[in-house]
Design a protein around this motif. Structure first.
Motif, short mmCIF file in Angstrom:
data_model
loop_
_atom_site.label_atom_id
_atom_site.label_comp_id
_atom_site.label_asym_id
_atom_site.label_seq_id
_atom_site.Cartn_x
_atom_site.Cartn_y
_atom_site.Cartn_z
N PHE A 12 1.07 -1.49 0.28
CA PHE A 12 0.18 -0.28 -0.41
C PHE A 12 0.26 1.17 -0.11
CE2 PHE A 12 -4.33 -1.71 0.40
CZ PHE A 12 -5.03 0.55 0.31
N PHE A 13 1.97 0.84 0.83
CA PHE A 13 2.28 2.48 0.79
C PHE A 13 4.20 2.31 0.33
CE2 PHE A 13 0.08 2.12 4.92
CZ PHE A 13 -1.10 3.37 4.96
N ASP A 14 4.06 1.43 -0.69
CA ASP A 14 5.39 1.45 -2.04
C ASP A 14 5.54 2.78 -1.59
OD1 ASP A 14 7.16 1.31 -3.53
OD2 ASP A 14 6.64 -0.03 -5.03
N PRO A 15 6.85 3.10 -1.36
CA PRO A 15 6.92 4.59 -0.96
C PRO A 15 8.37 4.78 -2.39
CG PRO A 15 8.63 3.39 -0.44
CD PRO A 15 7.73 2.82 -0.59
N GLU A 16 8.09 4.06 -3.76
CA GLU A 16 8.92 4.40 -5.32
C GLU A 16 7.77 4.45 -5.72
OE1 GLU A 16 10.68 1.47 -7.79
OE2 GLU A 16 12.56 1.95 -5.62
N LEU A 17 6.46 3.42 -5.83
CA LEU A 17 5.50 3.68 -6.69
C LEU A 17 4.54 5.37 -5.94
CD1 LEU A 17 4.07 1.79 -8.36
CD2 LEU A 17 2.49 0.90 -6.63
N ASP A 18 4.73 5.37 -5.09
CA ASP A 18 3.91 6.81 -4.54
C ASP A 18 4.95 8.22 -5.43
OD1 ASP A 18 2.04 7.89 -3.20
OD2 ASP A 18 3.59 8.54 -1.38
N ALA A 19 6.04 7.68 -5.13
CA ALA A 19 7.48 8.90 -5.85
C ALA A 19 6.56 9.20 -7.24
CB ALA A 19 8.74 8.80 -5.49
N HIS A 20 6.85 7.83 -7.67
CA HIS A 20 6.11 7.53 -9.30
C HIS A 20 5.18 8.54 -9.89
CE1 HIS A 20 6.19 6.29 -13.35
NE2 HIS A 20 5.28 6.28 -12.97
#
Ligand code: C2E
Ligand code: MG
Ligand code: MG
Ligand code: MG
Length: 292
Positions: A12-20
């Motif tokens: 849910f909180f995958d930082p990479e995905l979130d940054a993307h």
């Protein structure tokens, strides 16, 4: 169970995905602003008939004059745009701007032909032909048969029935249709068979190395053969040298586009470039056919 929960949370909180995602959102906001500030511009690249070196048209290619980052090329912003709510508005800007520019050239005495890249999603938009017709209506001197729509093979065209209808409608208005980047998709042959097409463009990735790579050359030859079997003229893009041009001519390819002729340039440079090209061509042809 706790482990599973942990994994879910991680997901849910995958930082990479979130940054993307954040990056994409930011760029989309920037594109909205850029559209309002008119930071986009079209550059134009000549397309030439090999046999007599006649310029047959110009492809319109979008650029972004970014206030801080300088001139940006489509590869750096079109992927973000794809499947976003801005894909159609930007496509409409391109269509409108290209027709506007054609009208300016017409007023200057040059009745130039222009190829316009249309994303599949834009083409499939319910209002595509309505907008197209309204732009043509406001520039009655721009003749529709001077316009070619370049469409890419894309999953969005999988509804081939609808794609065929839209393209047929455009053709009825007088426009021409080109299949862009031919050979790079999975459905090239299907589209060749089902869509109304006036021109096939061989992708530059095959053309660039055709002189030293046997496979690339084989593909180029096959596409030209296919085009001839379907009675479609062929244009090779990515023609970087005159050696490419003559090899292509010998294989039966009629049209070329590439750095070997000219790089894409700003609209205001086209008239000067054309004059120079015509002068050069006339000189060359009078040398090749000396007065008897
Ligand atoms: P495309 O439609 O296949 O356009 C040809 C690309 O090849 C252009 O890149 C052009 O600058 C480049 N090119 C031309 N001659 C040569 C050559 O001799 N060597 C090499 N290495 N490259 C050459 P560009 O302008 O960066 O555009 C990339 C792609 O972005 C286009 O590929 C097209 O798919 C898309 N695109 C550009 N403008 C628009 C637009 O207004 N609307 C849409 N929907 N897509 C666009
Ligand atoms: Mg194109
Ligand atoms: Mg292409
Ligand atoms: Mg391409």
């Amino acid at each position: 169970a706790a482990k599973e929960k942990g994994r879910n949370l991680l997901h849910f909180f995958d930082p990479e995905l979130d940054a993307h995602r954040r990056q994409r959102r930011e760029q989309l906001t920037e594109i909205t602003r850029a559209l309002e500030n008119e930071e986009f511009e079209l550059h134009f690249q000549p397309q030439v008939r090999i046999a007599d070196r006649q310029v047959t048209g110009f492809e319109a290619l979008i650029r972004w004059n970014h206030p801080e980052k300088g001139l940006l090329y489509p590869d750096s912003f079109l992927p973000t745009l794809e499947n976003s709510h801005l894909e159609v508005p930007l496509g409409q800007w391109v269509l409108k701007e290209a027709i506007y520019q054609m009208n300016l050239w017409h007023e200057a005495g040059e009745n130039l032909s222009v190829s316009i890249n249309i994303s599949a999603r834009h083409l499939m938009d319910r209002s595509f032909t309505r907008y197209l017709e309204s732009y043509l209506h406001s520039h009655p001197r721009v003749k529709p048969d001077r316009i070619t729509l370049e469409v890419l093979e894309s999953t969005a065209l999988e509804d081939t029935c609808r794609a065929r209808n839209v393209l047929a409608r455009c053709r009825k208005l007088g426009l021409h249709i080109a299949l862009d980047d031919f050979g790079t998709g999975f459905s090239s042959l299907t589209y060749l068979r089902t869509l109304p097409v006036d021109l096939v463009k061989i992708d530059k990735s095959f053309v660039i190395n055709m002189l030293n790579n046997v496979s690339d050359r084989a593909i180029v030859e096959s596409v030209i053969f296919l085009g001839q079997r379907f009675a479609h003229p062929i244009l090779a893009e990515g023609v970087e040298t005159m050696a490419h041009a003559s090899a292509l001519r010998d294989l039966g390819c009629e049209y070329i586009q590439g750095y070997g002729v000219a790089r894409p340039m700003q609209a205001h440079k086209i008239e000067g470039w054309l004059q120079e090209w015509r002068r050069h061509t006339a000189r060359k042809q009078s040398r090749e056919r000396p007065a008897s």
